[in-house]
Design an enzyme around this catalytic site. Structure first.
Site, mmCIF file in Angstrom:
data_model
loop_
_atom_site.group_PDB
_atom_site.id
_atom_site.type_symbol
_atom_site.label_atom_id
_atom_site.label_comp_id
_atom_site.label_asym_id
_atom_site.label_seq_id
_atom_site.Cartn_x
_atom_site.Cartn_y
_atom_site.Cartn_z
ATOM 1 N N ASN A 141 1.417 3.080 -2.562
ATOM 2 C CA ASN A 141 0.693 4.025 -3.424
ATOM 3 C C ASN A 141 -0.550 4.571 -2.729
ATOM 4 O OD1 ASN A 141 1.946 4.376 -6.199
ATOM 5 N ND2 ASN A 141 2.088 2.159 -5.918
ATOM 6 N N ALA A 191 8.521 8.140 -9.615
ATOM 7 C CA ALA A 191 7.396 8.224 -10.561
ATOM 8 C C ALA A 191 6.040 7.892 -9.926
ATOM 9 C CB ALA A 191 7.668 7.323 -11.758
ATOM 10 N N MET A 204 -3.875 -6.800 -7.214
ATOM 11 C CA MET A 204 -3.293 -7.903 -7.977
ATOM 12 C C MET A 204 -4.331 -8.806 -8.636
ATOM 13 S SD MET A 204 -0.135 -7.376 -7.675
ATOM 14 C CE MET A 204 1.015 -8.723 -7.674
ATOM 15 N N ILE A 246 -7.022 -9.066 -12.114
ATOM 16 C CA ILE A 246 -7.522 -8.435 -13.342
ATOM 17 C C ILE A 246 -9.044 -8.447 -13.294
ATOM 18 C CG2 ILE A 246 -7.651 -8.657 -15.859
ATOM 19 C CD1 ILE A 246 -4.761 -9.677 -15.788
ATOM 20 N N LEU A 247 -9.640 -7.279 -13.481
ATOM 21 C CA LEU A 247 -11.103 -7.171 -13.411
ATOM 22 C C LEU A 247 -11.707 -7.535 -14.778
ATOM 23 C CD1 LEU A 247 -11.119 -3.879 -11.334
ATOM 24 C CD2 LEU A 247 -11.897 -6.124 -10.528
ATOM 25 N N GLY A 279 0.771 -1.239 0.000
ATOM 26 C CA GLY A 279 0.000 0.000 0.000
ATOM 27 C C GLY A 279 0.799 1.284 0.000
ATOM 28 N N HIS A 327 0.819 1.539 -13.258
ATOM 29 C CA HIS A 327 1.642 0.417 -13.733
ATOM 30 C C HIS A 327 3.105 0.862 -13.757
ATOM 31 C CE1 HIS A 327 2.605 -3.283 -15.784
ATOM 32 N NE2 HIS A 327 3.388 -2.567 -16.574
HETATM 33 C C1 GRF Z 1 3.460 -0.944 -7.489
HETATM 34 O O1 GRF Z 1 4.699 -1.073 -8.130
HETATM 35 C C2 GRF Z 1 2.380 -0.746 -8.521
HETATM 36 O O2 GRF Z 1 2.794 -0.047 -9.631
HETATM 37 C C3 GRF Z 1 2.100 -2.157 -8.908
HETATM 38 O O3 GRF Z 1 2.206 -2.908 -7.722
HETATM 39 C C4 GRF Z 1 3.053 -2.227 -6.799
HETATM 40 C C5 GRF Z 1 2.225 -2.007 -5.554
HETATM 41 O O4 GRF Z 1 2.858 -1.383 -4.548
HETATM 42 N N1 GRF Z 1 0.858 -2.255 -9.624
HETATM 43 P P1 GRF Z 1 2.072 -0.806 -3.277
HETATM 44 O O5 GRF Z 1 1.152 -1.912 -2.741
HETATM 45 O O6 GRF Z 1 1.330 0.417 -3.664
HETATM 46 O O7 GRF Z 1 3.180 -0.527 -2.291
#
Ligand code: GRF
Length: 207
Positions: free
Chosen positions: A16, A182, A93, A95-96, A14, A112
């Protein structure tokens, strides 16, 4: 001020999600509020991050659902119960299905960790994306925020940011730098952009 209601879907650490929470606290996301976090896995750290920020969260474990359809029905019900306007997939993780994404046109965004169309689509997730970039020997990679449609990583691109690959990079060091330079910057910016558009269009609950 009116805000679009956002649900963040997660499956892991988490970071992000944390970037979104921090950006909202700093006033960088003014048009959306995170009203719900849904995790497809139990016990992940993203759930602790939500709790610490006071955001309601729930686990809809894919493992415990009889089918993809049943899994998505539960997610849809939670989104409707919480009057959600749009969805951010942040390390989600799963795919919908076409059927699910068709209910949310231009209302689901995903982060991504590559410059799409490189190293994307089915099978490209987590460290695998960065391993593939290193194997190919590309000198520049990055991250992409895009709308989610029926094609994995195939929806319209919203924002991209490049990251330079260093000679001694491993998949792990590269993953970390792509996040820092990024992902954590792009996702809050894209979220604000999409939220603004949704407020202009009218929130789901106003229709
Ligand atoms: C990130 O690299 C995101 O781009 C990818 O999975 C990773 C998830 O990281 N889809 P987090 O759970 O947000 O730390």
């Amino acid at each position: 001020m009116l805000k679009a209601r956002l649900a963040v879907l997660v499956s892991g650490g988490g970071t992000n999600l944390q970037a979104l929470i921090d950006a909202a606290a700093k006033g960088e996301i003014t048009s959306a509020e995170i009203d719900l976090v849904i995790s497809s896995k139990e016990g992940v750290f993203a759930l602790e991050r939500a709790q610490k920020a006071g955001i309601p969260s729930l686990v809809i474990a894919k493992k415990s659902c009889a089918s993809q359809e049943a899994f998505e029905e539960k997610i849809q019900a939670a989104l409707e119960d919480n009057r959600i306007d749009f969805i951010v997939l942040a390390g989600f993780m799963s795919i919908l299905s076409e059927n699910f994404v068709a209910k949310w046109p231009k209302r689901i965004i995903n982060i991504h960790p590559s410059l799409i169309p490189a190293f994307c689509g089915e099978g490209y997730y987590g460290l695998r994306v960065h391993e593939a970039a290193l194997e190919k020997g590309v000198k520049i990679t990055g991250a992409t925020v895009h709308f989610v449609n029926e094609i994995p990583d195939g929806g319209e691109i919203i924002l991209q940011k490049s990251v330079t690959i260093r000679k001694n990079d491993t998949a792990e060091t590269l993953q970390r730098r792509v996040m820092e330079q990024a992902e954590w910057k792009l996702l809050p910016r894209a979220t604000q952009l999409v939220a603004k558009r949704i407020l202009k269009e009218g929130k789901a609950c106003d229709k």
